[in-house]
Write a protein that holds these residues in place. Sequence first.
Motif, PDB file in Angstrom:
ATOM      1  N   ALA A 550       1.034  -1.199  -0.175  1.00  0.00           N
ATOM      2  CA  ALA A 550      -0.258  -0.037  -0.186  1.00  0.00           C
ATOM      3  C   ALA A 550       0.820   1.289  -0.053  1.00  0.00           C
ATOM      4  O   ALA A 550       1.787   1.276   0.859  1.00  0.00           O
ATOM      5  CB  ALA A 550      -0.922   0.028   1.091  1.00  0.00           C
ATOM      6  N   PRO A 551       0.669   2.298  -0.896  1.00  0.00           N
ATOM      7  CA  PRO A 551       1.598   3.505  -0.948  1.00  0.00           C
ATOM      8  C   PRO A 551       1.067   4.435  -0.084  1.00  0.00           C
ATOM      9  O   PRO A 551       0.210   5.025   0.459  1.00  0.00           O
ATOM     10  CB  PRO A 551       1.278   3.822  -2.392  1.00  0.00           C
ATOM     11  CG  PRO A 551      -0.116   3.606  -2.515  1.00  0.00           C
ATOM     12  CD  PRO A 551      -0.415   2.279  -1.958  1.00  0.00           C
ATOM     13  N   PHE A 552       2.337   5.059   0.350  1.00  0.00           N
ATOM     14  CA  PHE A 552       2.127   6.127   1.357  1.00  0.00           C
ATOM     15  C   PHE A 552       3.340   7.460   1.161  1.00  0.00           C
ATOM     16  O   PHE A 552       4.357   6.625   0.529  1.00  0.00           O
ATOM     17  CB  PHE A 552       2.006   5.889   2.786  1.00  0.00           C
ATOM     18  CG  PHE A 552       3.034   4.994   3.317  1.00  0.00           C
ATOM     19  CD1 PHE A 552       4.400   5.618   3.638  1.00  0.00           C
ATOM     20  CD2 PHE A 552       2.997   3.791   3.375  1.00  0.00           C
ATOM     21  CE1 PHE A 552       5.331   4.752   3.855  1.00  0.00           C
ATOM     22  CE2 PHE A 552       3.783   2.899   3.877  1.00  0.00           C
ATOM     23  CZ  PHE A 552       5.140   3.282   4.369  1.00  0.00           C
ATOM     24  N   ILE A 553       2.964   8.242   1.000  1.00  0.00           N
ATOM     25  CA  ILE A 553       4.033   9.572   0.517  1.00  0.00           C
ATOM     26  C   ILE A 553       3.955  10.635   1.543  1.00  0.00           C
ATOM     27  O   ILE A 553       2.775  10.917   2.280  1.00  0.00           O
ATOM     28  CB  ILE A 553       3.774  10.169  -0.868  1.00  0.00           C
ATOM     29  CG1 ILE A 553       2.421  10.638  -0.963  1.00  0.00           C
ATOM     30  CG2 ILE A 553       3.979   8.877  -1.962  1.00  0.00           C
ATOM     31  CD1 ILE A 553       2.092  11.400  -2.290  1.00  0.00           C
ATOM     32  N   LEU A 554       5.054  11.379   1.762  1.00  0.00           N
ATOM     33  CA  LEU A 554       4.921  12.803   2.166  1.00  0.00           C
ATOM     34  C   LEU A 554       4.862  13.856   1.389  1.00  0.00           C
ATOM     35  O   LEU A 554       5.335  13.672   0.229  1.00  0.00           O
ATOM     36  CB  LEU A 554       6.307  13.054   3.117  1.00  0.00           C
ATOM     37  CG  LEU A 554       6.512  11.766   4.166  1.00  0.00           C
ATOM     38  CD1 LEU A 554       7.986  12.316   5.050  1.00  0.00           C
ATOM     39  CD2 LEU A 554       5.519  11.498   5.113  1.00  0.00           C
ATOM     40  N   SER A 555       3.952  14.675   1.831  1.00  0.00           N
ATOM     41  CA  SER A 555       3.839  15.932   0.853  1.00  0.00           C
ATOM     42  C   SER A 555       5.170  16.855   0.570  1.00  0.00           C
ATOM     43  O   SER A 555       5.826  17.050   1.673  1.00  0.00           O
ATOM     44  CB  SER A 555       2.747  16.764   1.452  1.00  0.00           C
ATOM     45  OG  SER A 555       2.811  18.066   0.627  1.00  0.00           O
ATOM     46  N   PRO A 556       5.533  16.834  -0.774  1.00  0.00           N
ATOM     47  CA  PRO A 556       6.604  17.840  -0.912  1.00  0.00           C
ATOM     48  C   PRO A 556       6.647  19.278  -0.234  1.00  0.00           C
ATOM     49  O   PRO A 556       7.560  19.817  -0.176  1.00  0.00           O
ATOM     50  CB  PRO A 556       6.733  17.833  -2.501  1.00  0.00           C
ATOM     51  CG  PRO A 556       5.376  17.458  -2.955  1.00  0.00           C
ATOM     52  CD  PRO A 556       4.618  16.832  -1.771  1.00  0.00           C
TER      53      PRO A 556
END
Length: 779
Positions: A550-556
Amino acid sequence: MTLKMNKAIIAFFIVLLISAPVISFATALEEKTGPTPAGKRLACYAQHVSMKKNSPFNNMEWRFIGPTIMSGRITDVDIPQGSKYTIYAASASGGLWKSVNEGTTWEPIFEHAASTSLGDIAISPSHPETIYIGLGEANAYRSTYSGTGIYKSTDGGKTWLRMGLGDSHHIGRICIHPRNPDMIYVASLGHQYTFNKERGVFKSINGGNTWKKVLYFDEKTSVIDLVMDPENPEILYASAGERLRRPWHNPVPEFGNPSRGVFKTVDGGNTWEPVNNGLPPLELTGRIGLAVAPTNPNIVYALVDNHNPGRKARPGTTDPYGNPIEYHIKGLEVYHSMDKGETWQKVSPEDRAPERMYSSYGYVFGQIRVDPNQENTIYILGVGLMKSTDGGRSFTSCRYKNLHADHHALWIDPKDSQHLINGNDGGINISYDGGKTWKNIENLGVVQFYNAAVDMSKPYRVCGSIQDNGTYMGPMTHRPERDDVFQWEFVPGGEASYVVFDPTNPDLMYSASFFGRIMRTDLSRKPYRSKPIVPQPGKDEPPLRGNWLAPFILSPHDPNVIYLGMQYVFRSPDQGESWQKISPDLTANNPEEQGDVAHCTITTLTESPMKSGLIYAGTDDGLVHVTRDGGQNWTRITEGLPQKKWVSRLEASAFDEGTVYLSLNGYRDDDFSIYLFKSTDCGTTWSDISGNIPGAPVNVVREDPKNSKVLYVGTDLGVYASTDGGSTWNVLGGNLPTTFVHDLVIHPRDNDLVAATHGRGIWVLKSSDVAAIQKDPSE
């Protein structure tokens, strides 16, 4: 290693290359969506080899940085007759390796081919320099890769010839006549995700130059195991069954994959008869492994994955992946025949130990071995490794402190039954006391990474999740041939986890276990402490569906903001302390495509570095959506794209607000075409930028952080770079083995390019080489 090809094959490649200068299948989409024929796969590999040789980046060298603190999945091991120190090890996705000093050092001897996934090795008993390998792992994992047939070496692995059966995809077993190295039998499983006809038992009497299909049922039925009577090579036993895997179903009999049972020939394959008297009902029987006792060929053992109902489960019981169950299947059972398979009797005990040996996924195991010197001593391989000295009536565990779980291979020395070599998901182990204690062989560089992340330490660290080994982190300066292996260390996270570092704090890491069970970890002190930060469904809402990865990212724009993809997109403004659902279900949510494997899930997320709240999401059922307002409104943007292809990556441009890159992956349709697209209007329209990339599934696309015209792509053959925005592509680097490249990361400060491979560990391309790619040729 060199791969010899006969003149006819070379001529075939040349004709294809001349008639189709760009073999990327970038013609009409309807020509790309079905299973890819073996001839096209081989032609694409030939193009890859040619491009690599002629690439302007050919002199650039990737550096392997490990890890070697553990290894990866070994599918088979074999030793030439009379040898104790020469070992051949087949890996699930890292090629074939050879050691001449019992594992002290290893040499990759099959690392460049259209596939480097191996299912089986067979060494000729009468000519130990003659080796056959079958490409395509036979264990139906979600990360099992297909092969392109049978290869042969007559010089101990120095050179190889391709010997056909290119559409077999997965090879379960190769049997060689004890006195004639040219007479061989092959158990072919066929395609894993689609039906095809090149499955069953094949026989060659001329060393693989031609083949005859001697046992065939239909385009659904695989032959998974094949064993030969050690005294009479005209007698063989084969086990068969259906094994279609779907993205939403494991290949188990409950979902339409029944066994056909065991079949026997007494005339070298001319005729076959079923020999299932005494075996459990086949409708709910899965994979069957076979073994014949060398000292008494009347005795045959069958290792059966019995899915018929066993004991009732307690309320709330789930399988290892969280699916609720009403009953435990009977699981692993050992059957014994004393009359060459004519009748069978169950001999394994009625207790929970065999049940636990397979858990719920016996389709990835199925190996049983008989001691070559004692007919009643057998070994069964599953999650654990167990030994019986009374013909399977009782078992003891071969568990030892450093023995990895999930066992797929075992060799027993015919001259010394105490000497064992085991292959498992952690590499190779050797025992000299019949399995009581084991020596670890962890320097075999076939680690299967799913991804890579880099932090801002000096020197920076690389971290990623590894199939069946969890999440590991190590310094980019690591040199396996020189440094302590413990520079790489286990950190919180599962075998299926994205990893993200806070760019302002290298000791703040986000990771997960499978299906999106996200956690936050402080790496500044040991023991590491993690806090689960998984969002919960709202009242009266269905359970969350998270992909295996499952993907997760931090906002740039704000590293405190996290986006997580399940079937919905979630946003946390405070490092996971609280969550808001900011999307509807972005999948097709087709109930017919939801089974015992999480499906209809989000697989990739990206937020534009140019505009906060401009977010893209892609799913495993082929949908792509965009929001331009932080999730208040979402628009489907799949017009003109191939339908129902797994969205492997989305990459929002850092140079232009409307530009986004997209890769799709047809692996789960046995489709090896290139699907690579660019949009300059936030996905309203798409253009194909696959250019001249040879056909192989695309796993990742990245935009260079310094030059908008430079792009990088990782496929199941290697890494490609474009310096003109995707019009043309070149193979990147001259020394990278042919491997499954799952992720690419450009370090934002140091400008290195990091490649995570699923089978050959982590590789780094130094910043000066990356800078040469980034340089505008007009300057």
